[in-house]
Scaffold this active site. Sequence first.
Site, PDB file in Angstrom:
ATOM      1  N   ASP A 141       0.174   5.368   0.595  1.00 58.12           N
ATOM      2  CA  ASP A 141      -0.902   6.241   1.082  1.00 58.12           C
ATOM      3  C   ASP A 141      -0.594   7.721   1.007  1.00 58.12           C
ATOM      4  O   ASP A 141       0.502   8.140   1.401  1.00 58.12           O
ATOM      5  CB  ASP A 141      -1.130   5.997   2.590  1.00 58.12           C
ATOM      6  CG  ASP A 141      -1.758   4.665   2.879  1.00 58.12           C
ATOM      7  OD1 ASP A 141      -2.595   4.214   2.103  1.00 58.12           O
ATOM      8  OD2 ASP A 141      -1.390   4.069   3.917  1.00 58.12           O
ATOM      9  N   GLU A 178       0.844  -1.197   0.000  1.00 62.70           N
ATOM     10  CA  GLU A 178       0.000   0.000   0.000  1.00 62.70           C
ATOM     11  C   GLU A 178       0.877   1.243   0.000  1.00 62.70           C
ATOM     12  O   GLU A 178       1.918   1.277   0.660  1.00 62.70           O
ATOM     13  CB  GLU A 178      -0.894  -0.021   1.253  1.00 62.70           C
ATOM     14  CG  GLU A 178      -1.907   1.092   1.316  1.00 62.70           C
ATOM     15  CD  GLU A 178      -2.903   0.916   2.484  1.00 62.70           C
ATOM     16  OE1 GLU A 178      -3.351  -0.227   2.735  1.00 62.70           O
ATOM     17  OE2 GLU A 178      -3.208   1.928   3.124  1.00 62.70           O
ATOM     18  N   GLU A 188      -2.768  10.584   2.958  1.00 65.72           N
ATOM     19  CA  GLU A 188      -3.933  10.823   3.806  1.00 65.72           C
ATOM     20  C   GLU A 188      -3.888  12.259   4.308  1.00 65.72           C
ATOM     21  O   GLU A 188      -2.928  12.650   4.979  1.00 65.72           O
ATOM     22  CB  GLU A 188      -3.946   9.863   5.003  1.00 65.72           C
ATOM     23  CG  GLU A 188      -4.208   8.429   4.590  1.00 65.72           C
ATOM     24  CD  GLU A 188      -4.227   7.455   5.763  1.00 65.72           C
ATOM     25  OE1 GLU A 188      -5.107   6.585   5.785  1.00 65.72           O
ATOM     26  OE2 GLU A 188      -3.361   7.583   6.651  1.00 65.72           O
TER      27      GLU A 188
END
Length: 303
Positions: free
Chosen positions: A109, A107, A111
Site C-alpha cells: 500500500d 497487499e 496511502e
Amino acid sequence: MGSKMKLALAVLCFASLYVSVAQADGGNFWDSFYCNFGDWMVRYPGDEQTSGKVVELGLDNSTGSGFRSKYPYLYGSLGMKMKLAAGNSAGVVTSFYLRSRYVNWCELDFEFLGNWTHEPVLLQTNVFSEGIGNREQRITLWFDPSEEYHYYGIVWNEKLIKFLIDDTVIRVFYNSVDLGIPYLDYQPMHVYSSLWEADDWATCGGKRKVDWAAAPFTASYKDFVTDACVVHPDYPNLDTCYDMLYTADYGNYTNTHLSEKEINDLKTVQYNYLTYDYCTDVTRYNVTPPECARNWPQYYSGQ
Ligand SMILES: *[C@@H]1O[C@H](CO)[C@@H](O)[C@H](O)[C@H]1NC(C)=O
Ligand SMILES: *[C@@H]1O[C@H](CO)[C@@H](O)[C@H](O)[C@H]1NC(C)=O
Ligand SMILES: *[C@@H]1O[C@H](CO)[C@@H](O)[C@H](O)[C@H]1NC(C)=O
C-alpha cells in the site's frame, strides 16, 4: 447460457472495446486498467486524441472513485505519476496499491492521508502477507504532493520489495521466509488506485473531517509503468514469471540489492521523515517484529 457465461461475454465485449480504442491511440491507460468504482467521478482531461493519457479520480459526497489493472502481475516494476488534491483535503485518502484476490491476501500500500491546507500530507505504507498486515509506516513528504506530479512505484522481485518516490527508496521489505514470514512470491496482484473518504481515522486520528464545501476532490494520474510479468487469470502460469526474473530488469542486480545511495535514502527517511513505524511501536509489539532489523539499513545492508 448460464448467467456466469453471459457475464463473462459482457466483460469480454467491454474489454475488447477499450483495447481497440487504445490501439488507435497508440497505447494508453485503458490498455492496462479499467474503472472499478465511481465511474461518473472519473475524468479524462485533454482532447479526444490524448484522453486516456491522464486520468482524474474524483470524490464528492456521493462517492469516491478508482481504477484497477485488468490483469494481475507477479513481480515487476509498477508505478505511476500522481498529483494529489490541493487545498483542504483532510479526511481524504488517495491510494495506490497492489493486492491479490486470495482469501489470505497479499497487499502493498501507498496511502496518502490528506490534511488542512499547508499542513503535511502523510504517506502511509503497509505490507500484507497472507492476510496479515499491521506493518504500517508513515512519513511526511519533503514536497507538496498536490503541486506537481511525482512518481510512486514498487519494485518487486524474489529478494525484496522497494517502495519508491521518484528515485528515492522510502521503504524496503526483504524476503524473510527464513524468519518465518511468508513472502509475496506466489500470489499475483492487481494494481489499484482510488480516492475515498476516511475521515474517521485518516487525519489527526479522525479529528479533522472532510470539508464537503471543498468537494469535488481530484487526484490526477499519468505515465503508468508496468514492466511486470502479466498473469492471465484463466491460465495462470507462474513459472513464466519465475523465469522472467532472470531476464527482466526488475530481477537484475540493481533491483535485487540496495545501492549505497538507496541505503542513504532509507537512513534519511528514517531520521528525518518517519512519523510512525510499527517496528518501534512498543505498545503494540512488545517484541520487535523479526523482519524489522533486516529492513532498516543501519542494521543490515543486503546480502
Ligand atoms: C451533496 O452535495 C451537494 C452539492 O453540494 C448537495 O446539494 C447535497 O445535498 C449533498 N448531499 C448530501 C447527502 O450531503
Ligand atoms: C496534519 O497536520 C497536523 C498538524 O500539522 C499533523 O499533526 C498531522 O500529522 C498531519 N497529518 C495527518 C494525516 O494527520
Ligand atoms: C537493471 O535494470 C535497471 C532498470 O531497472 C537498469 O537501469 C540497470 O542498468 C540494470 N542493471 C544491470 C546490472 O543490468
